[in-house]
Each structure stands twice: as C-alpha cells, then as structure tokens.
Design an enzyme around this catalytic site. Structure first.
Site, short mmCIF file in Angstrom:
data_model
loop_
_atom_site.label_atom_id
_atom_site.label_comp_id
_atom_site.label_asym_id
_atom_site.label_seq_id
_atom_site.Cartn_x
_atom_site.Cartn_y
_atom_site.Cartn_z
CB CYS A 258 0.46 -2.29 5.54
SG CYS A 258 2.14 -1.87 6.03
CB CYS B 167 1.87 -5.81 5.46
SG CYS B 167 1.95 -5.36 7.21
CG ASP C 219 14.46 3.96 0.25
OD1 ASP C 219 14.05 4.48 -0.81
OD2 ASP C 219 14.02 4.25 1.37
N GLY D 184 8.01 12.84 9.40
CA GLY D 184 8.35 12.40 8.05
C GLY D 184 8.03 10.95 7.75
CG HIS E 184 5.10 -1.89 8.64
ND1 HIS E 184 4.31 -3.00 8.34
CD2 HIS E 184 6.20 -2.38 9.27
CE1 HIS E 184 4.93 -4.09 8.79
NE2 HIS E 184 6.08 -3.72 9.36
CG HIS F 24 9.94 2.36 7.82
ND1 HIS F 24 8.68 2.86 8.05
CD2 HIS F 24 10.60 3.30 7.10
CE1 HIS F 24 8.58 4.06 7.49
NE2 HIS F 24 9.74 4.35 6.91
#
Length: 113
Positions: A3, A6, A29, A92, A97, A99
């Site tokens: 991941c 992770c 981001d 989307g 995970h 978020h």
C-alpha cells in the site's frame, strides 16, 4: 503490504509531512488541486469508507479534527475549505487506503466534476 500510503506512513517513501500523531498522518499532495492540498490518512490500514465499522469508525473524529487544525495553521479556515473522500473506482479512489483531501486557498467550484 503493498500500500502506497502505508509505505509513506512507515517512512519507506518520502513525503512532505504536515502533521503526525499516533493515529493520523497528513502530508502535502504531490499533485495539488488547490493552493492548500493536504492528504489526511489513518495510520491503521482501512481500504475505503466501505470498510469502516463500529471498531474503527472513531478514526473519523481524529481525521476531521486534524483537518480543522491544519486548516487553521494554513490560514484557510476563515474563508473556507473542502474535505473530500473518494470511495471506490467510480468515486475516484486511486489509492486503496482510506484518505481525505483537505483543499483550500481558492474559491472551489461545485460540482467538483
């Protein structure tokens, strides 16, 4: 586990950390959609909003309080901001995970697309 988030939380992949505590990790981001674009993720691997349950749903409190704190620190709380969660392919979600995107620093259009 393979991941991306992770691995970022574990420090295996570098990130521009904004905040971290025992339950939540937040970072900028890499492809921002607004002047402020921070991802807020639980440290516990939860694949999506569909995987929230009675045992892990308390993480939402931590995520939203973290978003509020970061928005204040980034100076976007006063004018407003958006918190977005994408769930599943059609929603989307590109990383499996849970978020949340904290977006602000400009006027955000609706609908988002």
């Amino acid at each position: 586990m393979d991941c991306l988030f992770c691995k970022i939380i574990a420090g295996e992949i570098p990130s521009s950390k904004v905040y971290e505590d025992e339950k939540v990790y937040a970072f900028n981001d890499i492809s921002p959609a607004a002047p402020c674009h921070v991802l807020i993720v639980p440290k516990e691997h939860i694949e999506s909003a569909n995987d929230l349950n009675e045992e892990n749903a308390d993480i939402l409190k931590n995520i939203f309080l973290t978003a509020k704190m970061i928005a204040k620190e980034k100076g976007i709380a006063e004018k407003g901001y958006r918190i977005v969660n994408n769930c599943g392919e059609d929603g989307g979600q590109s990383v499996k995970h849970l978020h949340f995107h904290l977006l602000g620093g400009r006027s955000l259009e609706w609908p988002p697309g």
